[in-house]
Design an enzyme around this catalytic site. Structure first.
Site, short mmCIF file in Angstrom:
data_model
loop_
_atom_site.label_atom_id
_atom_site.label_comp_id
_atom_site.label_asym_id
_atom_site.label_seq_id
_atom_site.Cartn_x
_atom_site.Cartn_y
_atom_site.Cartn_z
CG ASP A 407 -12.17 54.97 38.69
OD1 ASP A 407 -11.89 56.20 38.54
OD2 ASP A 407 -11.94 54.30 37.72
CG ASP A 431 -9.26 58.39 37.98
OD1 ASP A 431 -8.86 59.57 37.62
OD2 ASP A 431 -9.56 57.63 37.03
CG ASP A 432 -13.26 59.70 37.58
OD1 ASP A 432 -13.08 60.88 37.86
OD2 ASP A 432 -12.79 59.08 36.50
CG ASP A 435 -14.05 55.67 34.88
OD1 ASP A 435 -14.70 55.96 33.94
OD2 ASP A 435 -12.60 55.64 34.95
CE LYS A 471 -13.65 60.02 34.07
NZ LYS A 471 -12.12 59.43 34.02
#
Length: 599
Positions: A407, A431-432, A435, A471
């Site tokens: 992330d 990914d994000d 997070d 997230k």
């Protein structure tokens, strides 16, 4: 991947059914800072506050706020806390509502060490578009620092005063306004206005007990030995340069060569000043000794020079598919300590950029973490009161997991109050953007932007990247955390904009914008969230509320929403000289409605 569908149970969560009640035991709580005072006014009252002048009341504006509504009044003050408080940090969110007249001296502000109704230190937002740090003694004002700053009514600012010994430092949104001699040694905190009305919220005072130990008890055997506290002069500056010599004195004329040598020599209060250029260590930099609130360690670039820490020669860059990285080898900079300030450097190609485990009261300011082989900046374990300010983190990816966990910024798998993110930009990570997977304590995110996350730019097979902007937790459904996100933007992410990821906690989302995300703009269907004045436009699905509640959101107000600008050039371009994200009309409602972010 850490998605709603893949709810992994990590080893330290084996007893998930009882973890909520035993989290402090599992993680080992940090005693780096004691909470002296905290009031978010959500109880609907201002008990414990004493007032002088003005018209004060607690009102509801999505959540409770303390309002001084008499703009025509002269000095209006409210105080809380104890007169015997000495070394502490006071912080509050402040929103000017109106200034009376056209003078440049109207203000709203935060005070500390108030020894009486007319003597205190304060940091103020002035109607003349500047912020000042002032020491006030019996009504006489001494200006200790001043910076130009657009001061807008209706906008929240975070003000902070650090009282340490004879010195006070004042900050607005994480940027230093000034420092100088405090007007007194002790006193309460307070909020103030002069010829202005304003709202105040999330007022806190924190005090630390001194130098905390490393959470691991001792340095990792695979890392460098921690030097004696007698190494190097306290409060000095050690200089490092790529062409230096570790046998040198560490002066500007005779700099050291390696950052680790400077760390080993440093004592609490030491500044490690890095000359411009590229540093290429073959093992990670280990920070395993703690400073104090009054004497933190500092690593920073010298005189604005560009510093690149290129960690490509370290182990695990990248690690092979399905491999693990030993704890002590995670991060180009590995921190298991507290009271460090790291600012003004770029970190690339590391096994994580910065990895911070069991750490507290650290400040990460104006950093760039890019193209690392795990998350750009990762905080884990028992970690409290860390500040991430004006971070740029992009291009981070993890070949060892086909994109499952790298992330831009991760605060995950742990607990600890007081972690704050302000002014971050998190983009094009595998990914994000952000997070908070299985982090059990509230994290506050303000004025941050996440875009372009979750796209397979590296042609990974069996791609596992999630692709969310923010997230907000997730993991076992018995592990709620009430994260807070304000005035932030998520756009062009592969999946969600702002998602609870099955976190059932009491999330608070206020004045955020989700635009053109590939999934749901605001997904709080599993949370007990309060969602106010948010804007969702052009996402695949605008919102999934479940039993969460809200008001003033674009979907509550209805109608067709057009935007002032969809040109991201300014918001994704160079930062201002203070490190802030440059302001623009990007994604603001064309009708001027009070919904969504203003950055």
């Amino acid at each position: 991947m850490d998605t709603q569908q893949t709810r992994r149970r990590w080893p330290f969560l084996a007893a998930a059914a009882v973890l909520c009640t035993t989290a402090a035991v599992v993680f080992g709580p940090l005693a780096f800072a004691a909470t002296l005072f905290a009031d978010d006014f959500n109880d609907g009252n201002a008990n414990g506050w004493s007032k002088s002048g003005g018209t004060w009341s607690v009102v509801t504006d999505g959540s409770g706020v303390y309002r001084q509504s008499k703009a025509a009044g002269d000095l209006s003050r409210a105080f809380a806390g104890q007169t015997g408080w000495s070394d502490y940090t006071a912080e509050a969110r402040v929103r000017p509502l109106a200034f009376d007249g056209t003078g440049a001296d109207r203000f709203a502000g935060l005070a500390a060490r108030s020894g009486g109704s007319t003597s205190y230190d304060r940091v103020v937002l002035l109607s003349g578009n500047r912020a000042e740090l002032q020491a006030v003694r019996s009504g006489a004002v001494t200006v200790l620092g001043s910076v130009s700053l657009p001061v807008s009514t209706g906008r929240w600012y975070t003000l902070r005063l650090e009282e340490s010994g004879p010195t006070v430092r004042g900050y607005v949104d994480g940027a230093l306004v000034g420092s100088g001699p405090s007007q007194s040694a002790t006193g309460r905190l307070g909020v103030q206005t002069f010829r202005a009305s304003a709202d105040f919220d999330d007022v806190t005072a924190q005090s630390g007990p001194g130098t905390p130990p490393s959470a691991s008890g001792s340095p990792s055997p695979s890392g460098p030995a921690s030097p004696s506290a007698s190494s190097g002069p306290a409060g000095s500056t050690l200089y490092v340069a790529p062409n230096g010599n570790d046998a040198a004195a560490g002066t500007l004329a005779a700099p050291l060569r390696t950052i680790q040598r400077a760390v080993d020599l440093a004592r609490p209060g030491t500044t490690i000043a890095l000359r411009g250029g590229t540093y290429t260590p073959t093992s990670n930099i280990q920070l395993t000794k703690s400073g104090t609130a009054a004497a933190p360690y500092t690593i920073t670039n010298h005189a604005g020079e560009h510093v690149l820490l290129d960690a490509e020669e370290m182990p695990h860059t990248p690690a092979p598919l399905d491999a693990s990285i030993p704890n002590a080898e995670r991060g180009a900079i590995h921190i298991e300590a507290s009271y460090w300030r790291i600012s003004g450097i770029e970190i690339a190609h590391g096994p994580y950029g910065i990895f911070c485990r069991d750490c507290g009261n650290n400040v990460f300011d104006r950093l760039t973490t890019r193209d690392n082989y795990e998350s750009g900046l990762h905080i884990q374990g028992a970690s409290s009161h860390n500040q991430i300010l004006n971070l740029d983190s992009y291009g981070n990816h993890d070949p060892r997991k086909n994109g499952e966990s790298a992330d831009g910024l991760a605060i995950k798998e742990g607990s600890g109050t007081g972690n704050v993110v302000r002014g971050a930009r998190l983009w094009n990570n595998v990914d994000d953007g952000f997070d908070a997977w299985e982090f059990l304590s509230p994290v506050t995110i303000e004025s941050s932007v996440a875009w372009g996350n979750g796209v397979n730019r590296w042609n990974f097979p069996d791609f596992a990247g999630d692709g969310n902007g923010f997230k907000l937790g997730g993991g076992d459904v018995d592990l709620p955390a009430g994260h807070v996100v304000r005035n932030s933007i998520a756009f062009d992410n592969a999946q969600g904009g702002f998602i609870d990821n099955a976190n059932p906690g009491q999330l608070r989302l206020d004045h955020n914008t989700a635009w053109r995300n590939g999934g749901t703009g605001f997904d709080v269907a599993d949370a007990a969230a309060t969602v106010t004045a948010n804007l969702a436009v052009a996402n695949r699905v605008q919102v999934s509320m479940g039993s969460s509640t809200g008001s003033g959101n674009s979907w509550d107000l209805g109608g067709t929403w057009t935007l002032q600008s969809t040109d991201a050039t300014v918001i994704t371009g160079p930062r201002t000289s203070s490190g802030a994200i440059a302001s623009s009309p990007f994604l603001r409602p064309a009708n001027g409605a009070d919904a969504g972010a203003r950055i």
